[in-house]
Design a protein around this motif. Structure first.
Motif, short mmCIF file in Angstrom:
data_model
loop_
_atom_site.label_atom_id
_atom_site.label_comp_id
_atom_site.label_asym_id
_atom_site.label_seq_id
_atom_site.Cartn_x
_atom_site.Cartn_y
_atom_site.Cartn_z
N GLN A 1 0.83 -1.19 0.00
CA GLN A 1 0.00 0.00 0.00
C GLN A 1 0.87 1.25 0.00
N ASP A 2 0.69 2.07 -1.01
CA ASP A 2 1.37 3.35 -1.10
C ASP A 2 0.50 4.43 -0.44
N PRO A 3 1.11 5.51 0.06
CA PRO A 3 0.34 6.56 0.75
C PRO A 3 -0.79 7.10 -0.11
N GLY A 4 -1.99 7.16 0.46
CA GLY A 4 -3.14 7.70 -0.24
C GLY A 4 -3.73 6.78 -1.28
N LYS A 5 -3.30 5.54 -1.32
CA LYS A 5 -3.78 4.58 -2.32
C LYS A 5 -4.38 3.36 -1.64
N GLY A 6 -5.10 2.57 -2.43
CA GLY A 6 -5.60 1.31 -1.93
C GLY A 6 -4.52 0.24 -1.99
N PRO A 7 -4.64 -0.81 -1.20
CA PRO A 7 -3.67 -1.91 -1.26
C PRO A 7 -3.62 -2.55 -2.64
N GLU A 8 -2.43 -3.01 -2.99
CA GLU A 8 -2.21 -3.67 -4.28
C GLU A 8 -1.69 -5.07 -4.02
N PHE A 9 -2.32 -6.05 -4.64
CA PHE A 9 -2.00 -7.46 -4.43
C PHE A 9 -0.58 -7.79 -4.87
N LEU A 10 0.12 -8.59 -4.03
CA LEU A 10 1.45 -9.08 -4.38
C LEU A 10 1.47 -10.60 -4.56
N PHE A 11 1.12 -11.34 -3.48
CA PHE A 11 1.25 -12.79 -3.49
C PHE A 11 0.10 -13.47 -2.75
N GLU B 1 12.02 2.95 -4.45
CA GLU B 1 10.65 2.74 -4.91
C GLU B 1 9.96 1.56 -4.23
N ASP B 2 10.70 0.79 -3.45
CA ASP B 2 10.09 -0.28 -2.66
C ASP B 2 9.50 0.25 -1.36
N SER B 3 9.72 1.51 -1.07
CA SER B 3 9.15 2.12 0.13
C SER B 3 7.63 2.08 0.05
N ALA B 4 6.99 1.54 1.08
CA ALA B 4 5.54 1.40 1.12
C ALA B 4 5.17 0.74 2.44
N THR B 5 3.88 0.58 2.67
CA THR B 5 3.42 -0.25 3.78
C THR B 5 3.05 -1.61 3.21
N TYR B 6 3.57 -2.66 3.81
CA TYR B 6 3.30 -4.03 3.36
C TYR B 6 2.32 -4.68 4.33
N LEU B 7 1.22 -5.16 3.77
CA LEU B 7 0.15 -5.75 4.55
C LEU B 7 0.09 -7.25 4.34
N CYS B 8 -0.13 -7.96 5.42
CA CYS B 8 -0.32 -9.40 5.38
C CYS B 8 -1.78 -9.68 5.74
N ALA B 9 -2.38 -10.67 5.12
CA ALA B 9 -3.77 -11.01 5.40
C ALA B 9 -3.95 -12.52 5.29
N PHE C 1 -12.35 1.71 2.20
CA PHE C 1 -11.90 1.08 0.96
C PHE C 1 -12.92 0.06 0.50
N CYS C 2 -13.23 0.14 -0.77
CA CYS C 2 -14.03 -0.89 -1.41
C CYS C 2 -13.10 -1.82 -2.17
N ALA C 3 -13.46 -3.08 -2.24
CA ALA C 3 -12.66 -4.05 -2.99
C ALA C 3 -13.58 -5.04 -3.68
N SER C 4 -13.06 -5.67 -4.71
CA SER C 4 -13.83 -6.71 -5.39
C SER C 4 -12.91 -7.87 -5.71
N PHE D 1 -9.12 -6.54 -5.52
CA PHE D 1 -8.81 -5.30 -6.22
C PHE D 1 -9.44 -4.16 -5.43
N PHE D 2 -8.61 -3.24 -4.97
CA PHE D 2 -9.08 -2.15 -4.12
C PHE D 2 -9.26 -0.86 -4.90
N GLY D 3 -10.23 -0.07 -4.44
CA GLY D 3 -10.33 1.30 -4.91
C GLY D 3 -9.31 2.17 -4.18
N GLU D 4 -9.32 3.47 -4.49
CA GLU D 4 -8.33 4.35 -3.92
C GLU D 4 -8.75 4.93 -2.58
N GLY D 5 -9.93 4.61 -2.12
CA GLY D 5 -10.34 5.02 -0.79
C GLY D 5 -11.21 6.26 -0.77
#
Lengths: 110, 114
Positions: free
Chosen positions: A38-48, A81-89, B90-93, B104-108
């Motif tokens: 997750q980058d600042p101000g953005k939604g989480p992005e899937f990695l693995f 550019e690897d700077s971010a918050t990494y989330l585990c779920a 955050f919404c996701a689908s 897949f997440f939205g931007e919040g």
């Protein structure tokens, strides 16, 4: 109750300094463990996604591993550019949603 | 590709006011979710839907209602906003978690309740 604990909360590294982020979990019937960025101000992005102990996945400088109690996200020779918050779920056997940890805030200094 | 779009991105409410957050996805996904993210708390699931016309409670559903009248849209409503609902939503689908686990997440949507 499903629980996900990530450590450290924050990590500051120099560019090129490899390290690992930890995700320990308690869940009844693990269906999958997931890493997101997750980058600042953005939604989480899937990695693995990891499904079973011993499984490993790689993507560029990132490598995720899974044991029966924890997962590691290894970062090799990181760049700023690897700077971010990494989330585990995790997803438990009967759940339709994911349970997230609080994340590790990673800063890579040039 | 738009992916998941949330509106509005920012909103300020007074205590007791109502509002609706809209989430739209163009990937034909069956599953949709609403999460809230608070400092030090991580992402917590509010409500989710496993298909058009269905909704289910997540971890923190109190004070929120949802509707999924169309497959591509998932609405989150606050009937009487409280300061404790100040958060980033955050919404996701996803196709289905059993497939890849990829949400897949939205931007919040950043909501402040005064």
């Amino acid at each position: 109750e499903d629980q996900v604990t990530q450590s450290p909360e924050a990590l500051r590294l120099q560019e090129g300094e490899s390290s690992s982020l930890n995700c320990s979990y308690t869940v009844s019937g693990l269906r999958g463990l997931f890493w997101y960025r997750q980058d600042p101000g953005k939604g989480p992005e899937f990695l693995f996604t990891l499904y079973s102990a011993g499984e490993e996945k790689e993507k560029e400088r990132l490598k995720a591993t899974l044991t029966k109690k924890e997962s590691f996200l290894h970062i090799t020779a990181p760049k700023p550019e690897d700077s971010a918050t990494y989330l585990c779920a995790v997803q438990a056997g009967s759940a339709d949603g994911l349970t997230f940890g609080k994340g590790t805030h990673l800063i890579i200094q040039p | 590709n738009a992916g998941v779009t949330q509106t509005p991105k920012f909103r300020v409410l007074k205590t007791g006011q109502s509002m609706t957050l809209l989430c739209a996805q163009d990937m034909n996904h069956e599953y949709m979710y609403w999460y809230r993210q608070d400092p030090g708390m991580g992402l917590r699931l509010i409500h989710y839907s496993v298909g058009e016309g269905t909704t289910a409670k997540g971890e923190v559903p109190d004070g929120y209602n949802v509707s999924r009248l169309k497959k591509q849209n998932f609405l989150l409503g606050l009937e009487s906003a409280a300061p404790s609902q100040t958060s980033v939503y955050f919404c996701a689908s996803s196709e289905a978690l059993g497939v890849t686990g990829e949400l897949f997440f939205g931007e919040g949507s950043r909501l402040t309740v005064l």
